[in-house]
Design a protein around this motif. Structure first.
Motif, mmCIF file in Angstrom:
data_model
loop_
_atom_site.group_PDB
_atom_site.id
_atom_site.type_symbol
_atom_site.label_atom_id
_atom_site.label_comp_id
_atom_site.label_asym_id
_atom_site.label_seq_id
_atom_site.Cartn_x
_atom_site.Cartn_y
_atom_site.Cartn_z
ATOM 1 N N SER A 223 0.828 -1.212 0.000
ATOM 2 C CA SER A 223 0.000 0.000 0.000
ATOM 3 C C SER A 223 0.863 1.263 0.000
ATOM 4 O O SER A 223 0.488 2.280 -0.595
ATOM 5 C CB SER A 223 -0.948 0.004 1.205
ATOM 6 O OG SER A 223 -0.211 -0.034 2.413
ATOM 7 N N LYS B 78 2.093 1.640 -3.609
ATOM 8 C CA LYS B 78 0.962 2.081 -4.432
ATOM 9 C C LYS B 78 0.706 3.580 -4.238
ATOM 10 O O LYS B 78 0.525 4.331 -5.200
ATOM 11 C CB LYS B 78 -0.273 1.269 -4.052
ATOM 12 C CG LYS B 78 -1.380 1.269 -5.047
ATOM 13 C CD LYS B 78 -2.484 0.358 -4.529
ATOM 14 C CE LYS B 78 -3.310 -0.209 -5.622
ATOM 15 N NZ LYS B 78 -4.363 -1.093 -5.120
ATOM 16 N N LYS B 79 0.710 4.026 -2.986
ATOM 17 C CA LYS B 79 0.483 5.438 -2.677
ATOM 18 C C LYS B 79 1.601 6.299 -3.256
ATOM 19 O O LYS B 79 1.354 7.358 -3.817
ATOM 20 C CB LYS B 79 0.391 5.639 -1.174
ATOM 21 C CG LYS B 79 -0.020 7.040 -0.786
ATOM 22 C CD LYS B 79 -0.187 7.170 0.711
ATOM 23 C CE LYS B 79 -1.410 6.413 1.133
ATOM 24 N NZ LYS B 79 -1.786 6.644 2.526
#
Length: 154
Positions: free
Chosen positions: A108, A111-112
């Motif tokens: 995550s 991805k961010k």
């Protein structure tokens, strides 16, 4: 110099516009330029304060974004980071930051980071060091003056 912020629980990035008594006024860095308040209860983080974990010292976010920029020739990502597998994102990130700490950096986070890169490039920010590197001074006005060479030495 702009102060670019991330607000936990809200997508995208924001630019600091003003400060109120008990809040910040921020503007989205998308096509809408929507202004909204960010309160003391919101977790607001300046991108200049973020670093990525590595096996050695932490690497500032601006440096990681520069590495992605070199990989992508300062263009938008050459792949859809949302649709590729986690393994493909991790493999790509290994090219960008070879010694990243795989136990503390989650998918995550990658991805961010890729989302933030795309947002910044889309609005024309490609000199990540100039925009995101921390500067001296206790407030934004001090920092602006310093970057213009106007702060007097005491």
């Amino acid at each position: 110099m702009e102060t670019i912020l991330s607000i936990a629980g809200r997508p995208g990035l924001y630019k600091l516009v003003s400060r109120g008594k008990s809040n910040l006024i921020v503007e989205t860095l998308d096509d809408t330029h929507h202004r909204l308040p960010a309160f003391a209860t919101d977790r607001v983080t300046s991108l200049g304060d973020i670093a990525m974990y590595t096996d050695a010292e932490d690497v500032p976010l601006w440096q990681v974004l520069e590495n992605i920029g070199k990989q992508e020739n300062l263009q938008a990502l050459s792949f859809n980071y949302r649709k590729v597998s986690a393994a493909d994102r991790r493999e790509y990130f290994s090219k960008v930051l070879p010694n990243w700490d795989q136990s503390r950096v989650h998918d995550s986070d990658i991805k961010k980071l890729l989302q933030w890169y795309d947002i910044l490039v889309k609005i024309g920010i490609t000199d990540f060091k100039k925009v995101l590197a921390p500067t001296q001074g206790t407030n934004v006005a001090d920092r602006d003056k310093e970057t213009e060479g106007q702060v007097e030495k005491k």
